[in-house]
Design an enzyme around this catalytic site. Structure first.
Site, PDB file in Angstrom:
ATOM      1  N   CYS A   1       0.884  -1.229   0.324  1.00 26.84           N
ATOM      2  CA  CYS A   1      -0.045  -0.067   0.046  1.00 26.84           C
ATOM      3  C   CYS A   1       1.004   1.325  -0.019  1.00 26.84           C
ATOM      4  O   CYS A   1       2.163   1.251  -0.009  1.00 26.84           O
ATOM      5  CB  CYS A   1      -0.735  -0.097   1.088  1.00 26.84           C
ATOM      6  SG  CYS A   1      -0.057  -0.183   2.736  1.00 26.84           S
TER       7      CYS A   1
ATOM      8  N   CYS B   1       3.538   1.715   2.863  1.00 24.94           N
ATOM      9  CA  CYS B   1       4.505   0.821   2.684  1.00 24.94           C
ATOM     10  C   CYS B   1       5.745   1.459   1.518  1.00 24.94           C
ATOM     11  O   CYS B   1       7.056   1.354   1.938  1.00 24.94           O
ATOM     12  CB  CYS B   1       4.506  -0.642   1.990  1.00 24.94           C
ATOM     13  SG  CYS B   1       2.754  -1.208   2.935  1.00 24.94           S
TER      14      CYS B   1
END
Lengths: 318, 76
Positions: free
Chosen positions: B10, B13
């Site tokens: 995501c 991250c």
């Protein structure tokens, strides 16, 4: 308290754009600028304080707390902790594995996973500011109730075999719970405000934009007839329409408010909001990694039916 | 040194991986940055909230995007 936003909206709509107060276009534009500035301001402040509270409940701590409870108490605790534990749908798989692996019953795990997205802080802030504390609290209570009921039903159905086998084989490591001091919590809260507001502001603006248009132009008689309290099918239709609308969960609230102003019933509106947050295609795709299609179907059915039930209850009592 | 970024890919991250790269570049520490995107492996590491960062196999900060300064402190 909000006069400053009112003044700003006056200035933009009536002075800058030269629109006339009292006309449809003038009122729509005024409503748009008033609501967007007010909501984004309130969101920032509220997310800050909610994040401070949330910093006390990391998922690791929730897991430890929950492993002490069984049966009804377990479902109630899981659902309540679902409200305060920070959660994003991309973490649902590690949370699911962590819970199940540590011996927390499947149904209790689901009580947590159902409530967590329904009672999301952004939706709650928007509900309290747009609809007031009564409806906000009703939404909060019914979100918790849907989680408790959904988890109990899933537990009663004995779906343990519908979890992917590998989940039971994993032995997850214990990772330390970070000790936070006050300045860490404030940093965490600031980062959350930046991240969440940065992510949702576009949906707020789009939602309020559509809401403003509805305020000015939507045909009230038509909506009241099809989605008012007298149409028994409206709640079911609202839930079915709400399921694919995940990304716009925040944006739907101003739209729903405008629709309610035109005669859409409260229960129908609340069901619609819950369906957009609790049941979404992307969330199901993620859950498919740990549970089999049969349990996904059960999950959608149980949560869907509970949400519809809540909708009818509100339409009936209000 | 091995820096591990845990997360299913995501936005957070990606941000965390960028911060790690910056920290490595600014300190000049020799380190390899590895991404772990598999949910199973993330769970096995005992992580329940992503993104998380680990140094040499030990999870250090999880559930938020660690800042460049925080990562510098971890690797120096």
């Amino acid at each position: 308290m909000f006069t400053v936003f009112e003044r700003f909206a006056d200035l933009v709509a009536f002075n800058l754009f030269g629109l006339e107060a009292g006309t449809r276009l003038g009122e729509s534009v005024h409503f748009f600028f008033y609501d967007t500035t007010k909501i984004i301001f309130l969101l920032s402040i509220m997310i800050f304080f909610i994040s401070i509270v949330r910093s006390y409940f990391p998922p690791e701590k929730t897991k430890k707390l929950l492993s002490n409870y069984r049966k009804i108490t377990g479902h109630v605790m899981a659902s309540l902790l679902g409200v305060v534990t920070p959660f994003c749908s991309c973490s649902s798989v590690p949370i699911f594995i962590g819970f199940v692996e540590s011996g927390i019953p499947l149904g209790i795990t689901f009580s947590f996973l159902i409530t967590s997205p329904i009672v999301n802080e952004v939706a709650l802030v928007m509900l309290y500011t747009i609809f007031g504390w009564k409806i906000g609290t009703l939404y909060l209570a019914s979100g918790i109730l849907v989680g408790i009921i959904g988890g109990i039903v899933i537990e009663a159905l004995g779906m343990e075999k519908q979890v992917e086998e590998y989940v039971y084989q994993i032995s997850a490591g214990e990772s330390e719970i970070e000790e936070l001091d006050w300045s860490d919590r404030i940093d965490f809260a600031k980062a959350e405000v930046k991240e969440i507001v940065g992510r949702v502001w576009k949906y707020v603006i789009i939602g309020i934009g559509i809401g403003a248009a509805i305020h000015g132009y939507a045909p009230a008689e038509l909506l009241a007839e099809y989605a008012g309290a007298n149409n028994p099918l409206s709640v079911i239709a609202a839930v079915i329409v709400g399921i694919p609308l995940y990304a716009n969960a925040v944006g739907t609230i101003p739209i729903v408010e405008a629709l309610m102003g035109k005669g859409v019933a409260l229960g129908t509106a609340l069901s619609f909001m819950m369906a957009t947050t609790a049941l979404s295609l992307p969330a199901m795709v993620i859950l498919r990694k740990v549970i089999k299609p049969k349990l996904i179907t059960v999950f959608v059915t149980v949560v869907g039916v509970s949400i519809i039930g809540v909708g009818y209850m509100f339409n009936f009592i209000m | 040194m091995k820096i591990t970024i845990y997360g299913p890919g995501c936005k957070n991250c990606v941000n965390l991986a960028d911060n790690a790269k910056k920290a490595v570049a600014e300190t000049g520490v020799e380190a390899e940055i590895v991404k772990v995107e598999d949910m199973k492996e993330i769970a096995v590491a005992g992580i329940m909230s992503t993104p998380a960062i680990g140094i040499d196999g030990e999870v250090k900060i999880k559930g938020r995007v660690a800042t460049v300064d925080e990562i510098k402190e971890l690797i120096v």
